[in-house]
Scaffold this motif. Structure first.
Motif: not given
Length: 287
Positions: A23-49
């Motif tokens: 559950p904390r993952l969604a909170v951190e994704l929404a509040s971080a100043d910078v999100v460093a992702a291995e694959d930004t496309r996969r990150l988009r799919r994750l945030t959508q899910a």
């Protein structure tokens, strides 16, 4: 740690089923100043899910740009930013990008914390049916056959359960090498597509598993191998030297022969190496 420094958050991401996201993952994704992702496309799919929107800057952070981007992210941390690091699956820095940034943050006195999440290593261990009280993670083996065999020889006498990651197209070669170095009867489990629809755990001896994998395997692979049995062969220095020579005469390199004999006896390679060197010195001196 300075009062105005930021914080680095390492967040575990699902290794298959997105419902496993903490559950904390969604909170951190929404509040971080910078999100460093291995694959930004996969990150988009994750945030959508997850039904979440990132409010901070999103940057890529993968093997190809990790060294160059680390100073930039470390500067952001030192300036007070909250930086969230996520990889494609599992925990950052465990056979994935992250170690450089953690080291840089620690060096600059920046706080580092984590959002615990799914781990292929621990999941595979738990379902393998092999001892889990003591284990070691070996990551990916080298791609070249000689280097791979040498790495396996280094841990042939290891008593703890071993955990490896492997690409599906190299699995058959890896299992065959393990069967050769560890013994075809050594128990193992091949864990494929963990937590996904086509999850499969195949258990058996390494020789049997190598034959199965030769037919072709797909998906994300984690291999769990039983540790070496207790020492059953007692060798004196002379017998160690004799066995090394037999292997050398059969075409093995000395380093590999020493590792194999050490594994047979459950001894450190250094002990067998010292016996070989002592025998050679004795021969030279005419003793």
């Amino acid at each position: 740690m300075t009062a105005d420094s930021g914080i680095l958050v390492l967040a575990g991401t699902p290794i298959g089923d997105v419902a496993d996201a903490p559950p904390r993952l969604a909170v951190e994704l929404a509040s971080a100043d910078v999100v460093a992702a291995e694959d930004t496309r996969r990150l988009r799919r994750l945030t959508q899910a997850l039904g979440v929107q990132t409010s901070g800057r999103v940057v890529s952070y993968f093997e190809g740009n990790e060294a160059a981007r680390t100073p930039e992210l470390a500067d952001a941390l030192e300036a007070g930013s909250r930086v969230l690091l996520v990889t494609d699956a599992g925990m950052p820095s465990v056979s994935d990008p992250g170690y450089r940034l953690v080291a840089a943050a620690v060096e600059r006195g920046v706080r580092v914390t984590a959002v615990p999440g799914p781990s292929a290593v621990l999941t595979a261990l738990a379902v393998s049916g092999l001892p889990v009280d003591r284990f070691c993670f070996e990551g990916f083996l080298p791609r070249k056959a000689g280097e791979r065999r040498s790495r396996l020889a280094d841990v042939a006498a290891e008593r703890r359960t071993l955990v490896y990651f492997e690409a599906p197209h190299r699995l058959d070669d890896t299992l065959a090498a393990m069967a050769e170095v560890f013994g075809a009867g050594r128990r193992a489990a091949v864990c494929r597509e963990l937590t996904k629809t086509y999850e499969e755990v195949r258990r058996g001896g390494l020789g049997e598993l190598a034959e199965w994998a030769a037919e072709g395997v797909r998906g994300e692979i984690t291999v769990v191998v039983e540790g070496a049995p207790e020492q059953t062969v007692v060798l004196d220095a002379g017998e160690m030297v004799r066995r090394v020579r037999v292997r050398e005469e059969a075409g093995e390199r000395r380093k590999e022969a020493i590792a194999a004999v050490a594994a047979e006896a459950g001894l450190p390679k250094r002990e067998v190496f010292d016996a070989v060197v002592a025998a050679k010195n004795a021969e030279r001196s005419g003793a």
